[in-house]
Design a protein around this motif. Structure first.
Motif, PDB file in Angstrom:
ATOM      1  N   SER A  49       0.851  -1.191   0.000  1.00 35.64           N
ATOM      2  CA  SER A  49       0.000   0.000   0.000  1.00 35.64           C
ATOM      3  C   SER A  49       0.890   1.245   0.000  1.00 35.64           C
ATOM      4  CB  SER A  49      -0.900   0.000   1.240  1.00 35.64           C
ATOM      5  OG  SER A  49      -1.408   1.292   1.490  1.00 35.64           O
ATOM      6  N   TYR A  50       0.771   2.058  -1.029  1.00 38.95           N
ATOM      7  CA  TYR A  50       1.628   3.233  -1.119  1.00 38.95           C
ATOM      8  C   TYR A  50       1.207   4.318  -0.126  1.00 38.95           C
ATOM      9  CZ  TYR A  50       3.531   0.927  -5.171  1.00 38.95           C
ATOM     10  OH  TYR A  50       4.144   0.003  -5.983  1.00 38.95           O
ATOM     11  N   SER A  51      -0.085   4.389   0.194  1.00 42.47           N
ATOM     12  CA  SER A  51      -0.491   5.345   1.232  1.00 42.47           C
ATOM     13  C   SER A  51       0.085   4.928   2.588  1.00 42.47           C
ATOM     14  CB  SER A  51      -2.022   5.465   1.301  1.00 42.47           C
ATOM     15  OG  SER A  51      -2.631   4.226   1.604  1.00 42.47           O
ATOM     16  N   ARG A  52       0.172   3.614   2.838  1.00 43.30           N
ATOM     17  CA  ARG A  52       0.798   3.146   4.077  1.00 43.30           C
ATOM     18  C   ARG A  52       2.298   3.423   4.066  1.00 43.30           C
ATOM     19  NH1 ARG A  52       3.447  -1.360   4.908  1.00 43.30           N
ATOM     20  NH2 ARG A  52       2.462  -2.499   3.189  1.00 43.30           N
ATOM     21  N   LEU A  53       2.944   3.184   2.938  1.00 44.87           N
ATOM     22  CA  LEU A  53       4.380   3.453   2.861  1.00 44.87           C
ATOM     23  C   LEU A  53       4.676   4.932   3.080  1.00 44.87           C
ATOM     24  CD1 LEU A  53       5.455   1.147  -0.126  1.00 44.87           C
ATOM     25  CD2 LEU A  53       5.707   0.733   2.332  1.00 44.87           C
ATOM     26  N   VAL A  54       3.789   5.806   2.592  1.00 41.41           N
ATOM     27  CA  VAL A  54       3.970   7.239   2.820  1.00 41.41           C
ATOM     28  C   VAL A  54       3.868   7.566   4.309  1.00 41.41           C
ATOM     29  CG1 VAL A  54       2.898   9.510   2.506  1.00 41.41           C
ATOM     30  CG2 VAL A  54       3.317   8.069   0.532  1.00 41.41           C
ATOM     31  N   VAL A  55       2.851   7.028   4.998  1.00 35.70           N
ATOM     32  CA  VAL A  55       2.723   7.367   6.420  1.00 35.70           C
ATOM     33  C   VAL A  55       3.844   6.742   7.245  1.00 35.70           C
ATOM     34  CG1 VAL A  55       0.223   7.746   6.277  1.00 35.70           C
ATOM     35  CG2 VAL A  55       1.083   5.532   7.024  1.00 35.70           C
ATOM     36  N   GLU A  56       4.394   5.624   6.782  1.00 28.77           N
ATOM     37  CA  GLU A  56       5.553   5.075   7.481  1.00 28.77           C
ATOM     38  C   GLU A  56       6.760   6.007   7.342  1.00 28.77           C
ATOM     39  OE1 GLU A  56       6.094   1.108   6.048  1.00 28.77           O
ATOM     40  OE2 GLU A  56       4.421   0.295   7.221  1.00 28.77           O
ATOM     41  N   GLU A  57       6.948   6.586   6.150  1.00 30.46           N
ATOM     42  CA  GLU A  57       7.994   7.597   5.999  1.00 30.46           C
ATOM     43  C   GLU A  57       7.703   8.793   6.910  1.00 30.46           C
ATOM     44  OE1 GLU A  57      10.765   7.311   4.539  1.00 30.46           O
ATOM     45  OE2 GLU A  57      10.522   5.684   3.100  1.00 30.46           O
ATOM     46  N   CYS A  58       6.447   9.182   6.993  1.00 28.51           N
ATOM     47  CA  CYS A  58       6.061  10.292   7.874  1.00 28.51           C
ATOM     48  C   CYS A  58       6.368   9.961   9.328  1.00 28.51           C
ATOM     49  CB  CYS A  58       4.568  10.598   7.726  1.00 28.51           C
ATOM     50  SG  CYS A  58       4.090  11.317   6.141  1.00 28.51           S
ATOM     51  N   ALA A  59       6.069   8.732   9.737  1.00 33.42           N
ATOM     52  CA  ALA A  59       6.321   8.332  11.128  1.00 33.42           C
ATOM     53  C   ALA A  59       7.805   8.385  11.453  1.00 33.42           C
ATOM     54  CB  ALA A  59       5.764   6.935  11.379  1.00 33.42           C
ATOM     55  N   ARG A  60       8.640   7.970  10.523  1.00 34.37           N
ATOM     56  CA  ARG A  60      10.090   8.048  10.748  1.00 34.37           C
ATOM     57  C   ARG A  60      10.521   9.500  10.922  1.00 34.37           C
ATOM     58  NH1 ARG A  60       9.700   4.213   6.391  1.00 34.37           N
ATOM     59  NH2 ARG A  60      10.140   2.086   7.146  1.00 34.37           N
ATOM     60  N   LEU A  61      10.019  10.357  10.046  1.00 36.20           N
ATOM     61  CA  LEU A  61      10.384  11.776  10.135  1.00 36.20           C
ATOM     62  C   LEU A  61       9.874  12.398  11.436  1.00 36.20           C
ATOM     63  CD1 LEU A  61       9.650  12.725   6.426  1.00 36.20           C
ATOM     64  CD2 LEU A  61      11.899  12.845   7.533  1.00 36.20           C
ATOM     65  N   LEU A  62       8.650  12.080  11.803  1.00 32.80           N
ATOM     66  CA  LEU A  62       8.090  12.632  13.040  1.00 32.80           C
ATOM     67  C   LEU A  62       8.903  12.195  14.251  1.00 32.80           C
ATOM     68  CD1 LEU A  62       4.296  12.116  12.248  1.00 32.80           C
ATOM     69  CD2 LEU A  62       5.440  14.323  12.561  1.00 32.80           C
ATOM     70  N   THR A  63       9.344  10.945  14.262  1.00 34.48           N
ATOM     71  CA  THR A  63      10.202  10.475  15.350  1.00 34.48           C
ATOM     72  C   THR A  63      11.510  11.250  15.372  1.00 34.48           C
ATOM     73  OG1 THR A  63       9.228   8.262  15.198  1.00 34.48           O
ATOM     74  CG2 THR A  63      11.341   8.457  16.330  1.00 34.48           C
ATOM     75  N   LEU A  64      12.095  11.451  14.202  1.00 35.44           N
ATOM     76  CA  LEU A  64      13.336  12.224  14.094  1.00 35.44           C
ATOM     77  C   LEU A  64      13.136  13.647  14.600  1.00 35.44           C
ATOM     78  CD1 LEU A  64      16.296  12.364  13.038  1.00 35.44           C
ATOM     79  CD2 LEU A  64      15.327  13.061  10.826  1.00 35.44           C
ATOM     80  N   PHE A  65      11.953  14.206  14.367  1.00 29.18           N
ATOM     81  CA  PHE A  65      11.655  15.579  14.767  1.00 29.18           C
ATOM     82  C   PHE A  65      11.215  15.695  16.224  1.00 29.18           C
ATOM     83  CE2 PHE A  65      10.387  16.527  10.093  1.00 29.18           C
ATOM     84  CZ  PHE A  65      11.730  16.615   9.753  1.00 29.18           C
TER      85      PHE A  65
END
Length: 255
Positions: A49-65
């Protein structure tokens, strides 16, 4: 638990750290202090699921932030009204996660020019008011979409409309990833591109808006119409009490 775990939280193959602000909200006054709590929803049940892959990238960034992301897995969520009284573990967990959150990320694929049924079902399970609690009101919202073809904004426009209806503060920036099947490698990580850069922009902005607004949510969501409704209820209750007292006195006098 209907939460998705994200692998490689500290791996960012598409990120240029030379221009990165790892704490984008660090200069904002934040009396609450705890990490910004972000709930992420995606709109497809496909294995890839590309929408899921996008939110997983978002989750990584949010953790970094410095934020605390949680991704809801909608795979066991029933359709709205399918279960009597919405009495279902996945529905209860979704609502609890929204109550926990201070901001949301919604990412939907574009299906027939609109958001997917999976995306809409999740939003429809979030009531405006539940026992005096409001699971979405005053929370920040970032909207995103993925498309199989050329770039479009139909889904994000619909998500903005829904965010407004749910009384959320939708941030100005947004993301629309065209031909999403070309933007991810075999392991499901997003390749370096202007699309990825925009997602970083959106997550930076979401963290800033969330930290900026969350101390003032009660003030920003207070309404004249609701104060007036509460006063009318209080007046009606007081009148009922006086009527009951008068009736009781009449009975005593008659006795």
């Amino acid at each position: 638990m209907a939460l998705r775990e994200v692998a490689d939280l500290d791996v960012f193959p598409a990120l240029d750290r030379r221009v990165l602000e790892t704490r984008p909200a660090a200069t904002l006054a934040d009396p609450l202090g705890h990490p910004a709590r972000i709930l992420l929803l995606y709109g497809s049940l496909r294995d890839r699921s590309y929408s899921r892959l996008v939110v997983e990238e978002c989750a990584r960034l949010l953790t970094l932030f410095g934020a605390e992301p949680r991704i809801f897995d909608p795979s066991e969520l029933p359709l709205p009204d399918q279960v009597k009284g919405d009495d279902h573990p996945a529905v209860r967990e979704l609502r609890a996660l929204s109550m926990w959150s201070e901001g949301h990320v919604w990412c939907s694929p574009e299906r027939h020019g609109a958001i997917s049924a999976v995306m809409k079902a999740q939003i429809d399970h979030l009531p405006l008011n539940s026992g005096g609690m409001r699971p979405t009101q005053g929370r920040t919202l970032a909207v995103m979409q993925v498309s199989g073809g050329s770039q479009s904004f139909n889904a994000v426009n619909t998500l903005r409309l829904l965010g407004r209806w749910m009384r959320m503060v939708t941030i100005p920036n947004q993301s629309s990833v065209a031909k999403a099947f070309q933007e991810f490698d075999e392991s499901g990580r997003m390749k370096p591109s202007s699309y990825y850069d925009r997602i970083v922009d959106v997550m930076e902005e979401l963290v800033r808006f969330t930290v900026l607004l969350r101390p003032h949510t009660d003030l920003l969501t207070e309404r004249y119409s609701e104060r007036r409704e509460a006063l009318a209820k209080a007046d009606a209750a007081a009148a009922a009490d006086l009527s009951a007292i008068a009736t009781a006195h009449q009975r005593v006098g008659a006795g």
